[in-house]
Design an enzyme around this catalytic site. Structure first.
Site, PDB file in Angstrom:
ATOM      1  N   GLU A  51       0.813  -1.208   0.000  1.00  0.00           N
ATOM      2  CA  GLU A  51       0.000   0.000   0.000  1.00  0.00           C
ATOM      3  C   GLU A  51       0.852   1.267   0.000  1.00  0.00           C
ATOM      4  O   GLU A  51       0.542   2.241  -0.668  1.00  0.00           O
ATOM      5  CB  GLU A  51      -0.890  -0.020   1.243  1.00  0.00           C
ATOM      6  CG  GLU A  51      -2.019   0.962   1.208  1.00  0.00           C
ATOM      7  CD  GLU A  51      -2.988   0.672   2.353  1.00  0.00           C
ATOM      8  OE1 GLU A  51      -3.585  -0.425   2.331  1.00  0.00           O
ATOM      9  OE2 GLU A  51      -3.121   1.514   3.245  1.00  0.00           O
ATOM     10  N   ASP A  52       1.949   1.252   0.734  1.00  0.00           N
ATOM     11  CA  ASP A  52       2.682   2.487   0.974  1.00  0.00           C
ATOM     12  C   ASP A  52       4.054   2.593   0.318  1.00  0.00           C
ATOM     13  O   ASP A  52       4.701   3.620   0.436  1.00  0.00           O
ATOM     14  CB  ASP A  52       2.875   2.700   2.489  1.00  0.00           C
ATOM     15  CG  ASP A  52       1.538   2.851   3.215  1.00  0.00           C
ATOM     16  OD1 ASP A  52       0.563   3.213   2.548  1.00  0.00           O
ATOM     17  OD2 ASP A  52       1.494   2.591   4.425  1.00  0.00           O
TER      18      ASP A  52
END
Ligand code: MN
Length: 757
Positions: free
Chosen positions: A91-92
């Protein structure tokens, strides 16, 4: 300069590495997979390098903390810990799922996939929060570890919620209470559930939380004395029998105390069963069943103390749906206090604390174990997901219904037991057995007596469903069914019909607009929504399609002003709300302040509710907060703001599904405007008491009375008074004065029912 920064970072990374070592050392189940875990750590560390959380801490500390919860609090193993370490990398960071799959294999990769939020902008009416949640559940039914790690992630985020801006605190706290704590409960993770609830309360009502925390602390010594005095003779008798046991005691959780205060409308001092004592024993190896041994201890206990006959709960004979087993009773202590006592074996205790994971451990030892209730629950979620619904919010509702665990036991005509949620009707039961039975249900014989399909069942009822081939499902059935299964099945029948109506509605509107040389656009839809008081486009099209809205007023609709002063002001100060959905939905507290994207919503601003700004908000009718109450503001589709009490069920639902529209709000001093409040008064009736009460109120300068209703029966009176009042301080002052009137026993502000959703 640059060198020293790098040095600090290296030092922090070293601390992180040490924390991982400690974890592996403490959890024997991790040692066989040490190499994989270290590899996962190094990748996560590399990927998150340079990132910090809002607290200022290096990001990698978060996945490590989550891994610790996963391994030591929930008791999961190597794969889960590797996935927990990597849970935020996709996600990051630049790492993608293909990378993970080639490095760690498909299992770890698919768990991380399940924990990764969806990207992309959804249409106006969709809820990104709800879509993400659905995705999480899809992964959960494949592998339940996904949700267990998600719960660990959420727990750590709640533990570190301090560094988040207020509006996110409310949203995350509400969502936790609405969805994640109940899931933890459903999976039997008692400790996780309790902590999630307490932390939610801490952020939602900081003052209440602090007050209760202090009260528990003040009473700690007293509690210990009470417990010691009860436990002493029990210990003697258990020792005589040579049993291995421990007796633990503690007060109930802050949240559960607060809930009781709310539902019973009483102060802390009147919660009578704050203490709970737990007897955990190792069953003696004498061929006697665990159940018999539990009752043996019950018998010892009740020889010594009088039990409350209404408070005996036998979850040994029939475990709860989340797997919980124990015998509960409430006894009267010599000091005159009720104390709840829970009797469990060591095995039951581990299941109670660790839930699902522990369950599996015991299940592996025992091949004959049936499919447990948690498996059944997951199967029911699978079924809900298969009935693909266009509306993720509807899904969230259905899921929420499915989480209810307070349950009743219903018997089939053949004596088989089915567990159903409280308030289930005969029709719910029919759907529970088979959808065809539901579709054709015309009534039920309940304990041999004929009852309508809407009849609400009680625990212990025996139910025989009566069907007719002629019966067809009806839309109105949705009004009285309670279970997600019944709702989903009924909706399914009408979904096609609804789809047709929606497209017909779109066609009608398009044609009518064409006559005026106009085309459907967002602006016109918005005008129509506000004119007909409908909340979303789909519903509007449906209403038009089935003919409920005639469009006779179309000219009036098109010429109405689309926004009032406030909306304009809103748009000027905060930008158009059309971009609202784009706000980063992160709950991981990564510091996004460097994000160059424009801020569409007043993310970090608290709306100040002053007397002058009243036209800018409206008071929600569901909870009617007044100045001084803990509130949040919800930005409606049309741009106006509605104030809700923070504990309002409606608001909690909004925060859990449309969290991006939540704004933190604070009251300023309110001395000008008045708000309607209802107070309820009860006491001993006597001559002239009503006039004395009303006189007391009229002496108060800051209060105006609207109406008074009193009734007296057998020397006792009860009544309600409708008042206009500025704020909660004035209200408290008044309540104190009313309590001093002779004969008055209680004065309470009337709360809206918690059930009113
Ligand atoms: Mn996380």
């Amino acid at each position: 300069m640059a060198d020293s920064i790098i040095n600090i970072q290296e030092e922090e990374e070293e601390i992180a590495r040490r924390r991982l070592n400690d974890l592996i050392e403490e959890c024997p189940q991790l040692q066989k997979g040490e190499a994989l875990i270290r590899k996962a750590f190094e990748l996560a560390n590399e990927a998150h390098r340079g990132m910090r959380r809002k607290s200022g801490e290096l990001y990698i500390f978060h996945p490590i903390a989550v891994s610790r919860i996963v391994a030591s609090e929930i008791g999961l193993g190597v794969t889960s810990v590797a996935a927990a370490l990597l849970h935020d990398v996709v996600e990051d960071t630049d790492i993608n799922l293909t990378d993970l799959e080639s490095l760690f294999g498909p299992k770890v990769a698919s768990i991380v996939d399940g924990l990764t939020k969806l990207e992309g902008v959804f249409d106006q009416n969709a809820s990104l929060q709800a879509e993400n949640f659905r995705k999480l559940l899809v992964s959960m039914i494949e592998d339940v570890r996904v949700i267990l790690i998600k719960l660990a992630d959420r727990l750590h985020n709640m533990r570190t919620l301090d560094s988040m801006p207020e509006h996110k605190q409310y949203r995350i706290a509400a969502e936790t209470l609405y969805i994640y704590a109940p899931i933890a409960h459903r999976l039997g993770l008692f400790a996780v559930k309790t902590e999630l609830e307490d932390l939610s309360l801490k952020y939602e009502h900081p003052q209440v939380y602090k007050m209760l925390e202090e009260k528990l602390k003040t009473n700690e010594a007293d509690y210990q004395t009470i417990i010691d005095s009860i436990a002493k003779p029990v210990k003697e008798r258990l020792d005589e029998r040579g049993l291995q046991y421990t007796i633990k005691a503690r007060p109930k959780s802050i949240y559960s105390i607060w809930r009781k205060m709310q539902t019973k409308n009483v102060p802390f001092e009147e919660i009578y069963d704050i203490l709970a004592m737990r007897i955990v024993f190792e069953p003696a190896d004498n061929g006697m069943a665990e159940k018999t041994q539990c009752w043996g201890i019950y018998s010892i206990l009740t020889d010594l103390y009088r039990p409350n006959p209404d408070r005996l709960r036998d979850w040994v004979s029939t475990p709860k749906a989340n797997g919980y087993e124990a015998l509960h009773t409430t006894i009267m202590s010599p000091s005159g206090r009720w104390v709840e006592v829970q009797i469990r074996t060591k095995r039951m205790d581990e299941i109670a604390e660790r839930g699902y994971a522990a369950h599996w451990k015991y299940k592996e030892d025992d091949d004959s174990a049936e499919e447990n209730e948690v498996d059944k629950w997951i199967a029911s979620i699978r079924q809900m997901l298969e009935n693909v619904d266009s509306n993720s919010l509807e899904f969230l509702d259905a899921f929420k219904l499915n989480l209810f665990t307070s349950e009743i036991m219903i018997f089939t005509p053949k004596g088989e037991v089915k567990k159903m949620p409280v308030d289930s009707t005969a029709l719910d039961f029919a759907f529970e057995i088979h959808s065809n039975l539901g579709y054709h249900c015309i009534g039920a014989k309940i304990n041999y007596k004929l009852e309508p399909i809407s009849h609400v069942l009680k625990s212990g009822d025996q139910v025989e469903i009566i069907t007719s081939e002629k019966q067809q499902p009806k839309y109105e059935w949705l009004d009285f069914v309670t279970t997600a299964k019944a709702k989903t099945k009924i909706r399914e029948v009408f979904r096609e019909e609804r789809k047709e109506a929606v497209s017909k509605g779109e066609q009608i509107i398009t044609e009518r607009l064409q006559e005026k040389k106009l085309a459907i656009n967002a602006r016109i839809i918005k005008k129509m929504l506000s004119f007909y008081h409908i909340s979303n486009k789909e519903e509007l099209l449906y209403q038009v399609g089935k003919g409920a809205i005639s469009l006779d007023n179309l000219d009036k609709v098109l010429t109405q002003k689309s926004s009032n002063k406030w909306i304009k002001m809103w748009k000027i100060s905060f930008g158009s709300k059309d971009n609202a959905e784009e706000e980063d939905d992160d709950d991981d507290y990564e510091d996004d302040s460097s994000d160059p994207a424009p801020t569409p919503m007043p993310k970090n601003k608290n709306v100040v509710l002053s007397d002058e700004a009243t036209q800018s908000y409206s008071i929600a009718p569901c909870c009617t907060p007044i100045p001084g109450d803990d509130v949040v503001a919800y930005v409606e589709e049309n741009g106006t703001m509605t104030l809700h009490a923070r504990r309002c069920p409606q608001a909690i639902k909004l925060m859990s599904s449309m969290g991006n529209r939540i704004v933190a709000a604070q009251w300023e001093s309110h001395k000008v405007l008045s708000y309607l409040v209802v107070i309820e008064i009860a006491g001993i009736d006597r001559q002239g008491i009503v006039s004395e009460l009303t006189k007391t109120i009229s002496f108060e300068q800051n209060v105006k009375m609207r109406s008074v209703h009193f009734e007296a029966h057998d020397g006792v009176f009860a009544g309600s008074i409708y008042l206009y009042i500025h704020n909660t301080d004035d209200l408290q002052t008044l309540i104190k004065k009313l309590l001093k009137v002779k004969g008055v026993h209680s004065v309470k502000r009337k709360e809206k029912s918690e059930k009113a959703e």
